[in-house]
Design a protein around this motif. Sequence first.
Motif, PDB file in Angstrom:
ATOM      1  N   LEU A 226       0.805  -1.314   0.029  1.00 41.67           N
ATOM      2  CA  LEU A 226       0.010   0.015   0.053  1.00 41.67           C
ATOM      3  C   LEU A 226       0.910   1.208   0.006  1.00 41.67           C
ATOM      4  O   LEU A 226       0.616   2.209  -0.669  1.00 41.67           O
ATOM      5  N   ALA A 227       1.841   1.250   0.904  1.00 44.35           N
ATOM      6  CA  ALA A 227       2.664   2.347   1.038  1.00 44.35           C
ATOM      7  C   ALA A 227       3.451   2.634  -0.487  1.00 44.35           C
ATOM      8  O   ALA A 227       3.674   3.921  -0.726  1.00 44.35           O
ATOM      9  N   GLN A 228       4.058   1.483  -0.952  1.00 45.27           N
ATOM     10  CA  GLN A 228       4.621   1.539  -2.192  1.00 45.27           C
ATOM     11  C   GLN A 228       3.772   2.367  -3.384  1.00 45.27           C
ATOM     12  O   GLN A 228       4.320   3.261  -4.054  1.00 45.27           O
ATOM     13  N   GLY A 229       2.470   1.546  -3.246  1.00 44.42           N
ATOM     14  CA  GLY A 229       1.481   2.252  -4.368  1.00 44.42           C
ATOM     15  C   GLY A 229       1.128   3.822  -4.240  1.00 44.42           C
ATOM     16  O   GLY A 229       1.113   4.513  -5.266  1.00 44.42           O
ATOM     17  N   LEU A 230       1.030   4.210  -2.928  1.00 42.99           N
ATOM     18  CA  LEU A 230       0.671   5.512  -2.588  1.00 42.99           C
ATOM     19  C   LEU A 230       1.885   6.392  -3.149  1.00 42.99           C
ATOM     20  O   LEU A 230       1.748   7.537  -3.635  1.00 42.99           O
ATOM     21  N   ALA A 231       2.949   6.003  -2.640  1.00 43.95           N
ATOM     22  CA  ALA A 231       4.376   6.936  -2.910  1.00 43.95           C
ATOM     23  C   ALA A 231       4.330   6.991  -4.454  1.00 43.95           C
ATOM     24  O   ALA A 231       4.755   8.053  -5.068  1.00 43.95           O
ATOM     25  N   ALA A 232       4.157   5.794  -5.181  1.00 44.28           N
ATOM     26  CA  ALA A 232       4.080   5.746  -6.660  1.00 44.28           C
ATOM     27  C   ALA A 232       3.064   7.031  -7.233  1.00 44.28           C
ATOM     28  O   ALA A 232       3.546   7.616  -8.223  1.00 44.28           O
ATOM     29  N   TRP A 233       2.030   6.672  -6.975  1.00 42.75           N
ATOM     30  CA  TRP A 233       0.830   7.477  -7.445  1.00 42.75           C
ATOM     31  C   TRP A 233       1.213   9.075  -6.801  1.00 42.75           C
ATOM     32  O   TRP A 233       1.034   9.963  -7.738  1.00 42.75           O
ATOM     33  N   GLY A 234       1.447   9.163  -5.886  1.00 46.26           N
ATOM     34  CA  GLY A 234       1.777  10.512  -5.366  1.00 46.26           C
ATOM     35  C   GLY A 234       2.679  11.184  -6.047  1.00 46.26           C
ATOM     36  O   GLY A 234       2.645  12.301  -6.349  1.00 46.26           O
ATOM     37  N   TYR A 235       3.946  10.525  -6.303  1.00 48.05           N
ATOM     38  CA  TYR A 235       4.921  11.155  -6.946  1.00 48.05           C
ATOM     39  C   TYR A 235       4.668  11.193  -8.545  1.00 48.05           C
ATOM     40  O   TYR A 235       5.016  12.575  -9.025  1.00 48.05           O
ATOM     41  N   ALA A 236       4.224  10.390  -9.082  1.00 50.55           N
ATOM     42  CA  ALA A 236       3.811  10.433 -10.452  1.00 50.55           C
ATOM     43  C   ALA A 236       2.997  11.757 -10.799  1.00 50.55           C
ATOM     44  O   ALA A 236       3.240  12.261 -11.816  1.00 50.55           O
ATOM     45  N   PHE A 237       2.054  12.136  -9.856  1.00 49.23           N
ATOM     46  CA  PHE A 237       1.164  13.157 -10.277  1.00 49.23           C
ATOM     47  C   PHE A 237       1.388  14.573  -9.227  1.00 49.23           C
ATOM     48  O   PHE A 237       0.570  15.320  -9.260  1.00 49.23           O
ATOM     49  N   ALA A 238       2.559  14.462  -8.837  1.00 45.76           N
ATOM     50  CA  ALA A 238       3.146  15.724  -8.003  1.00 45.76           C
ATOM     51  C   ALA A 238       3.360  16.761  -9.049  1.00 45.76           C
ATOM     52  O   ALA A 238       3.707  16.415 -10.381  1.00 45.76           O
ATOM     53  N   ALA A 239       3.993  17.939  -8.798  1.00 46.11           N
ATOM     54  CA  ALA A 239       4.198  19.063  -9.706  1.00 46.11           C
ATOM     55  C   ALA A 239       5.400  18.585 -10.509  1.00 46.11           C
ATOM     56  O   ALA A 239       5.603  19.022 -11.645  1.00 46.11           O
ATOM     57  N   PHE A 240       6.543  18.084  -9.739  1.00 47.67           N
ATOM     58  CA  PHE A 240       7.808  18.122 -10.506  1.00 47.67           C
ATOM     59  C   PHE A 240       7.538  17.312 -11.453  1.00 47.67           C
ATOM     60  O   PHE A 240       8.158  17.439 -12.772  1.00 47.67           O
ATOM     61  N   PRO A 241       7.429  15.899 -11.593  1.00 49.24           N
ATOM     62  CA  PRO A 241       7.200  15.212 -12.701  1.00 49.24           C
ATOM     63  C   PRO A 241       6.176  15.628 -13.908  1.00 49.24           C
ATOM     64  O   PRO A 241       6.666  15.511 -15.052  1.00 49.24           O
ATOM     65  N   LEU A 242       5.102  16.189 -13.411  1.00 43.44           N
ATOM     66  CA  LEU A 242       4.290  16.920 -14.384  1.00 43.44           C
ATOM     67  C   LEU A 242       4.901  17.859 -14.955  1.00 43.44           C
ATOM     68  O   LEU A 242       4.661  18.252 -16.257  1.00 43.44           O
ATOM     69  N   ALA A 243       5.745  18.853 -14.471  1.00 41.44           N
ATOM     70  CA  ALA A 243       6.079  19.935 -15.021  1.00 41.44           C
ATOM     71  C   ALA A 243       7.272  19.499 -15.735  1.00 41.44           C
ATOM     72  O   ALA A 243       7.516  20.339 -17.127  1.00 41.44           O
TER      73      ALA A 243
END
Length: 199
Positions: free
Chosen positions: A101-118
């Motif tokens: 669960l923690a890995q999934g949350l970290a992956a999804w949280g990072y994937a749609f954070a400002a840095f990777p999207l920008a």
Amino acid sequence: MDEAGRSPVAWRPVGAAMAVLAVLLTVTSAGYGYHRDELYFRMLPPQWGYVDQPPLTPVLVQAMSALADQVWAVRLPATVFAVVTVLLVALVTRELGGGRLAQGLAAWGYAFAAFPLAFGHVELTSGLDGLAWVAATLCVVRAIGVAERGEPRWWLAAGAVVGAATANKLLIALLVVSLAVGLAAVGPRRLPWRFVLGG
């Protein structure tokens, strides 16, 4: 759990986050023209270095432009860097004791954070910086966990990542200083020296 007490890698949620991010960045990357830095990198002659920065990102831009002189092609490496970093973030989470669960949350949280999207669909030095910083952090976290069992080879991997990252930007020196200060402040203090001194 593996022999080190880590949970298995949560491939399904992590892979889904990587796939969705890859599609989103690829679909939107050609929606606008070149960034000024992309044009600058595109026009630079191939060299081992430049006055304002090391050569890696300009060489990537020039190589992709040679394959297909289109904005979407120039931005493919940035998308790859962002997608791979999602996996590395999940692996750092796993090393720190995170379950599926923690890995999934970290992956999804990072994937749609400002840095990777920008920076995931503009070929700037920042995209590779993000990958290198997380990769180096993963190596250090592994080195600390593994070194307690007498297998400090991950310090070499951390050094290799940092060394390679200097071909992109020298900013990774700040990460090295930050990690050194953190280890000195809260430890484990002896692990890096035990590896360097061979004891």
